[in-house]
Design an enzyme around this catalytic site. Structure first.
Site, mmCIF file in Angstrom:
data_model
loop_
_atom_site.group_PDB
_atom_site.id
_atom_site.type_symbol
_atom_site.label_atom_id
_atom_site.label_comp_id
_atom_site.label_asym_id
_atom_site.label_seq_id
_atom_site.Cartn_x
_atom_site.Cartn_y
_atom_site.Cartn_z
ATOM 1 N N ASP A 97 -4.439 2.535 -6.836
ATOM 2 C CA ASP A 97 -3.267 3.392 -6.638
ATOM 3 C C ASP A 97 -2.904 4.161 -7.912
ATOM 4 O OD1 ASP A 97 -3.212 2.326 -4.159
ATOM 5 O OD2 ASP A 97 -1.292 1.292 -4.345
ATOM 6 N N MET A 138 -4.979 5.164 0.818
ATOM 7 C CA MET A 138 -4.130 4.157 0.168
ATOM 8 C C MET A 138 -3.137 4.801 -0.797
ATOM 9 S SD MET A 138 -6.135 0.671 -0.440
ATOM 10 C CE MET A 138 -6.344 -0.422 0.968
HETATM 11 O O1 LIG Z 1 -4.196 -5.131 2.682
HETATM 12 P P1 LIG Z 1 -4.200 -5.670 1.302
HETATM 13 O O2 LIG Z 1 -5.508 -6.245 0.894
HETATM 14 O O3 LIG Z 1 -3.092 -6.603 1.005
HETATM 15 O O4 LIG Z 1 -4.022 -4.450 0.302
HETATM 16 C C1 LIG Z 1 -3.364 -3.274 0.590
HETATM 17 C C2 LIG Z 1 -2.755 -2.666 -0.645
HETATM 18 O O5 LIG Z 1 -3.568 -2.787 -1.772
HETATM 19 C C3 LIG Z 1 -3.621 -1.581 -2.500
HETATM 20 O O6 LIG Z 1 -4.897 -1.053 -2.336
HETATM 21 C C4 LIG Z 1 -3.372 -1.845 -3.951
HETATM 22 O O7 LIG Z 1 -4.397 -2.653 -4.427
HETATM 23 C C5 LIG Z 1 -2.560 -0.688 -1.873
HETATM 24 O O8 LIG Z 1 -2.896 0.665 -1.901
HETATM 25 C C6 LIG Z 1 -2.488 -1.233 -0.486
HETATM 26 O O9 LIG Z 1 -1.215 -1.052 0.091
#
Ligand SMILES: O=P(O)(O)OC[C@H]1O[C@](O)(CO)[C@@H](O)[C@@H]1O
Ligand SMILES: Nc1ncnc2c1ncn2[C@@H]1O[C@H](COP(=O)(O)OP(=O)(O)OP(=O)(O)O)[C@@H](O)[C@H]1O
Ligand SMILES: [Mg+2]
Length: 448
Positions: free
Chosen positions: A180, A223
């Protein structure tokens, strides 16, 4: 300007040994590599090679380049400093006390940078400071390398404090990770360029699909929980995107200046369009009915509603109801695909430099620090500077203006918003020739 190298807590620099790198063929030829505290490779090190017992842990979501960082810490410790004992902690913070460790050698990590993910596994939640520090103490670990995002760095900071409270001679070094790009102070986080590159494939597919049908709309969700950097950069890179929606820029659907009006205009002009939305965009617009049962993940991060599906449906409903034009919307969600891949060449280089910087720092006895590029310089940054705020797209900065002028989308800001925002702007930079310049934070005073 943020002065960076090195701002650290050198808690145990009073005892040092000559740096073995001075006898390493790669370094010994160039004497100016060896410098005092204010540059790259210290003349003295705190740890003797055979006393080092290092460990590496990866936490939070995946990010391209994790395996490269792991590889280069292991190889850097071994090849540069002759350190043989490096443990991998299995499955994030909870792995310190709930799982077995993995012995890491240059041989065992040799090829891992070619794979996505993390060979160590990762997790959210499960940060139990005293159990983690007990484990560090029981295993005799004296260098802890912690790779992860904002939450992970907060965790690293409390581990560091507890280690200090117990008076242990343990170096704690963070390597910031997040696709991010929401970690402050540093120029950019590793994996970000790879994510932007991979996002191009989804945007390209959306463009091909949309231009092949009448009134085609390609919608891509990327994301970006709180920060829209991936969406912004992917949009600027692609040039096929007509509208980019990010969390930092509120928008609305109906009425003059709204998204529906813009879509209709664009379709009439061009016959097709591409919309990119960061997952955190427009969350305030989504109805509570879209809430999942759980409101937070195991680390306490707010769980987001699916803005992509929601807006897609709203667009379809709007044009069906109005009966003004038949649209064809194709929704593409490459969310996990952009972070589960191996890193591209430029990120691999960046990961290598970060890993080497972390090894030099820990060997020199620096602790409570995160490594990162700051204004192009490799820096050691105290944890509190990294964890005190979040890096966000500033929509009154020039980069967002560049995006708006490249997509031609509405700003969704009223004149009142702009005036109120302007009041909070920093005073403009003064140039030598008396010109006044505002805009990007990175501008320096003009010399000639
Ligand atoms: O679904 P997970 O694995 O918890 O991760 C989602 C989140 O992780 C991120 O990629 C950050 O690492 C965000 O952009 C996203 O909201
Ligand atoms: N304030 C905190 N204090 C101690 N530990 C924390 C804190 N916040 C998060 N952690 C721990 O850090 C780990 C990772 O946190 P989180 O899941 O928020 O991911 P992250 O490091 O922010 O990465 P990303 O958001 O990029 O995926 C988790 O194990 C979590 O328990
Ligand atoms: Mg985070």
């Amino acid at each position: 300007m943020f002065l960076t190298y090195p701002i650290t807590s050198p808690i145990f620099l009073f005892l040092t040994y000559p740096n073995p790198l001075q006898d390493n063929p790669a370094y010994s030829v160039v004497k100016q590599y060896f410098v005092h505290d204010d540059d790259t490779v210290p003349q003295k090190v705190y740890f003797e090679s055979d006393e080092v017992n290092a460990c590496i842990v990866t936490c939070g979501g995946l990010c391209p380049g994790l395996n490269t960082v792991i590889r280069e810490i292991v190889c850097g410790l071994n090849y540069m400093y002759g350190v043989k004992r490096v443990l991998g902690i299995d499955g994030g913070y909870r792995g310190f006390y709930a799982k077995n460790t993995i012995a890491l050698t240059p041989k065992s990590v040799n090829d891992i940078h070619k794979r996505g993910g993390t060979v160590l596994g990762t997790s959210r939640g499960g940060h139990d400071t005293s159990k983690i520090v007990d484990s560090i103490q029981d295993r005799g670990i004296n260098q802890v390398y912690i790779i992860g995002g904002d939450g992970t760095q907060k965790g690293a900071s409390v581990i560091f404090e507890e280690i200090r409270r117990r008076g242990l001679k343990v170096a704690v070094v963070g390597i910031p990770k997040t696709i991010d790009n929401d970690i402050p102070i540093i120029d950019k986080s590793f994996g970000f360029d790879t994510a932007v590159e991979e996002a191009q494939r989804a945007i390209n597919a959306a463009h091909v699909e949309s231009e092949s049908i009448e009134n085609g709309i390609g919608f891509v969700k990327l994301m970006g929980r709180y920060s829209g950097f991936i969406a912004m950069h992917a949009t600027l890179a692609s040039r096929d995107v007509d509208c980019c929606l990010i969390p930092e820029s509120p928008f609305y659907l109906e009425g003059p200046g709204g998204l529906f009006e813009y879509i209709e205009k664009r379709l009439k002009e061009n016959g097709h369009m591409v919309i990119v939305a960061a997952e955190g965009a427009g969350q305030e617009l989504l109805s509570d009915s879209m809430h999942s049962m759980a409101k937070e993940d195991a680390s306490g991060n707010k769980l987001l509603k699916d803005v992509g599906l929601w807006i897609s449906q709203k667009i379809k409903d709007h044009f069906a109801k109005q009966n003004r034009m038949t649209i064809n919307l194709k929704y593409i969600d490459p969310t996990y695909m952009i972070r589960a891949i191996p890193s591209i060449a430029s990120d691999n280089v960046y990961c290598t430099l970060l890993a080497q910087s972390s090894v030099h720092g820990a060997m020199a006895g620096y602790t409570g620090i995160t490594v990162g590029l700051v204004n192009g310089r490799h820096s050691y940054i105290p944890f509190h500077r990294i964890t005190e705020k979040r890096n966000k797209v500033v929509i009154t900065d020039r980069m967002w203006a560049r995006l708006l002028s490249s997509t031609n989308q509405p700003s969704f800001l009223s004149a009142k918003d702009v005036i109120e925002d302007k009041k909070e702007e920093e005073p403009p930079l003064q140039l030598l020739d008396d010109e006044v310049c505002s805009g990007d934070n990175n501008l320096v005073n003009k010399q000639n």
